[in-house]
Structures are given as C-alpha cells and as structure tokens.
Design a protein around this motif. Sequence first.
Motif, PDB file in Angstrom:
ATOM      1  N   CYS A   1       0.838  -1.196   0.000  1.00  0.00           N
ATOM      2  CA  CYS A   1       0.000   0.000   0.000  1.00  0.00           C
ATOM      3  C   CYS A   1       0.878   1.252   0.000  1.00  0.00           C
ATOM      4  O   CYS A   1       0.669   2.172  -0.791  1.00  0.00           O
ATOM      5  CB  CYS A   1      -0.930  -0.003   1.212  1.00  0.00           C
ATOM      6  N   TYR A   2       1.862   1.264   0.881  1.00  0.00           N
ATOM      7  CA  TYR A   2       2.735   2.432   0.952  1.00  0.00           C
ATOM      8  C   TYR A   2       3.571   2.575  -0.317  1.00  0.00           C
ATOM      9  O   TYR A   2       3.806   3.692  -0.791  1.00  0.00           O
ATOM     10  CB  TYR A   2       3.638   2.354   2.179  1.00  0.00           C
ATOM     11  N   LEU A   3       3.995   1.466  -0.882  1.00  0.00           N
ATOM     12  CA  LEU A   3       4.782   1.523  -2.105  1.00  0.00           C
ATOM     13  C   LEU A   3       3.940   2.088  -3.251  1.00  0.00           C
ATOM     14  O   LEU A   3       4.365   3.017  -3.952  1.00  0.00           O
ATOM     15  CB  LEU A   3       5.317   0.142  -2.470  1.00  0.00           C
ATOM     16  N   GLN A   4       2.744   1.564  -3.425  1.00  0.00           N
ATOM     17  CA  GLN A   4       1.883   2.033  -4.511  1.00  0.00           C
ATOM     18  C   GLN A   4       1.396   3.466  -4.274  1.00  0.00           C
ATOM     19  O   GLN A   4       1.230   4.233  -5.215  1.00  0.00           O
ATOM     20  CB  GLN A   4       0.708   1.078  -4.714  1.00  0.00           C
ATOM     21  N   LYS A   5       1.200   3.800  -3.007  1.00  0.00           N
ATOM     22  CA  LYS A   5       0.847   5.184  -2.669  1.00  0.00           C
ATOM     23  C   LYS A   5       2.018   6.109  -3.037  1.00  0.00           C
ATOM     24  O   LYS A   5       1.819   7.217  -3.537  1.00  0.00           O
ATOM     25  CB  LYS A   5       0.532   5.270  -1.170  1.00  0.00           C
ATOM     26  N   GLY A   6       3.229   5.629  -2.817  1.00  0.00           N
ATOM     27  CA  GLY A   6       4.413   6.384  -3.224  1.00  0.00           C
ATOM     28  C   GLY A   6       4.464   6.592  -4.726  1.00  0.00           C
ATOM     29  O   GLY A   6       4.834   7.679  -5.204  1.00  0.00           O
ATOM     30  N   VAL A   7       4.077   5.579  -5.490  1.00  0.00           N
ATOM     31  CA  VAL A   7       4.021   5.691  -6.951  1.00  0.00           C
ATOM     32  C   VAL A   7       3.036   6.800  -7.331  1.00  0.00           C
ATOM     33  O   VAL A   7       3.347   7.673  -8.145  1.00  0.00           O
ATOM     34  CB  VAL A   7       3.603   4.350  -7.590  1.00  0.00           C
ATOM     35  N   LEU A   8       1.876   6.766  -6.723  1.00  0.00           N
ATOM     36  CA  LEU A   8       0.858   7.781  -6.991  1.00  0.00           C
ATOM     37  C   LEU A   8       1.409   9.187  -6.725  1.00  0.00           C
ATOM     38  O   LEU A   8       1.294  10.081  -7.570  1.00  0.00           O
ATOM     39  CB  LEU A   8      -0.373   7.527  -6.124  1.00  0.00           C
ATOM     40  N   HIS A   9       2.025   9.352  -5.565  1.00  0.00           N
ATOM     41  CA  HIS A   9       2.580  10.667  -5.226  1.00  0.00           C
ATOM     42  C   HIS A   9       3.709  11.069  -6.173  1.00  0.00           C
ATOM     43  O   HIS A   9       3.773  12.226  -6.611  1.00  0.00           O
ATOM     44  CB  HIS A   9       3.095  10.682  -3.784  1.00  0.00           C
ATOM     45  N   ALA A  10       4.579  10.132  -6.494  1.00  0.00           N
ATOM     46  CA  ALA A  10       5.719  10.446  -7.358  1.00  0.00           C
ATOM     47  C   ALA A  10       5.266  10.936  -8.723  1.00  0.00           C
ATOM     48  O   ALA A  10       5.817  11.908  -9.258  1.00  0.00           O
ATOM     49  CB  ALA A  10       6.624   9.218  -7.502  1.00  0.00           C
ATOM     50  N   PHE A  11       4.273  10.299  -9.272  1.00  0.00           N
ATOM     51  CA  PHE A  11       3.822  10.674 -10.603  1.00  0.00           C
ATOM     52  C   PHE A  11       2.841  11.839 -10.603  1.00  0.00           C
ATOM     53  O   PHE A  11       2.358  12.238 -11.645  1.00  0.00           O
ATOM     54  CB  PHE A  11       3.275   9.452 -11.346  1.00  0.00           C
ATOM     55  N   ASN A  12       2.589  12.373  -9.421  1.00  0.00           N
ATOM     56  CA  ASN A  12       1.795  13.600  -9.315  1.00  0.00           C
ATOM     57  C   ASN A  12       2.646  14.729  -8.748  1.00  0.00           C
ATOM     58  O   ASN A  12       2.121  15.699  -8.199  1.00  0.00           O
ATOM     59  CB  ASN A  12       0.556  13.353  -8.445  1.00  0.00           C
TER      60      ASN A  12
ATOM     61  N   THR B   1       8.089   9.824   1.749  1.00  0.00           N
ATOM     62  CA  THR B   1       7.575   9.313   3.024  1.00  0.00           C
ATOM     63  C   THR B   1       6.942   7.939   2.821  1.00  0.00           C
ATOM     64  O   THR B   1       7.193   7.007   3.601  1.00  0.00           O
ATOM     65  CB  THR B   1       6.540  10.289   3.620  1.00  0.00           C
ATOM     66  N   SER B   2       6.158   7.796   1.772  1.00  0.00           N
ATOM     67  CA  SER B   2       5.472   6.525   1.521  1.00  0.00           C
ATOM     68  C   SER B   2       6.440   5.405   1.173  1.00  0.00           C
ATOM     69  O   SER B   2       6.331   4.303   1.713  1.00  0.00           O
ATOM     70  CB  SER B   2       4.445   6.686   0.390  1.00  0.00           C
ATOM     71  N   VAL B   3       7.390   5.670   0.272  1.00  0.00           N
ATOM     72  CA  VAL B   3       8.309   4.592  -0.109  1.00  0.00           C
ATOM     73  C   VAL B   3       9.255   4.244   1.037  1.00  0.00           C
ATOM     74  O   VAL B   3       9.639   3.076   1.188  1.00  0.00           O
ATOM     75  CB  VAL B   3       9.075   4.878  -1.421  1.00  0.00           C
TER      76      VAL B   3
END
Length: 168
Positions: A123-134, A142-144
């Motif tokens: 969840c945190y990894l994919q949330k990090g992906v979302l944040h990174a690409f936005n 923080t998420s990754v």
Amino acid sequence: KEIAEHLLLTAGVAKLHQLRFSSFVESRKLLEEAINRAPQTAEAHAWLADWYVKCVFNGWTTDRLKDVQQAKDATARALDIDPENAFCLTMDGTVNNTLIQRPDTARQRFEQARSMNPNESMCYLQKGVLHAFNDESTEALTSVAKANRLSPVDPFGYFYPSMTATAY
C-alpha cells in the motif's frame, strides 16, 4: 501429484516477479488455477489484477481495453469477497492509478487499505508511486520509506529502490 492451492498462489506470485517474460506468462496460468480451485480467495484475484497491471504497463498486452477490464474485474471480485482486505484495496488503487488514471479513487483506496492494515507495505509503495507521478515528492518519499521499513526483504524488492529513485 496435486499441488495445494496456496502453493499455486505462491508460485504464481513468485513467477510474476522473476522479470522473465516466460515466467510472467506462467504466473497467469498458476494464478488462474489457484482461483479455479479456491475461487473465494480474495488475494488470488488481487494478484491476478496485478498480473494485468504489469501486462498493460510493460506493453505486453495484445488487447489493452480487455486487459484493463480484466484487471478491474479481478479487483472487483477480490473486494466482493473481502471488502476490508488491505491488499485487495491496494491492488484496486493500483488499477485505478496505473491503468485508468483515476488518482482520486486510487488515493481513497490506499487510505482505506492503510486504515485496514497500517503494515501493508505494498500500500505504501503504490501510494508512493501515486505521489511520485503527481509531483508530490515529499509524500512519495515518506510513503516509499515506510514501504521499505515494512518489507526489507520482498519478492517485489526490485521495485522498492526503483520507486525510491522515482520519488527523489
């Protein structure tokens, strides 16, 4: 000799992450067989959704619309079986973020997953992906970082440093 359903699922997930196309193709067969034998296993449907995400994202699809729909159907089935499963919510967020560009829905799914299980590293990894690409680098980092702390040894481990680099 028959292979137990949980071993099929484990083997399918392992092959999904071997970074060889032949293993990737085999992983789908194993995941589908696990689902055929134990159709009420929510995680198996979620992993199959992840297979479709990787298929489309890596450009291996021959029918993008069909494979996107298959991913959506797989997460819908997973959540029908277990609507509070953090991993299934995470995979639904991943489908929404990666395949159908619905970041608001993805954020919502990741938050639901985090509230169901604050230790779900994916969840945190994919949330990090979302944040990174936005372009939300602070949130991405923080998420990754949290994902890395929660899962220092992971079969999907190659993606953790990749997303950390993306966040930076």
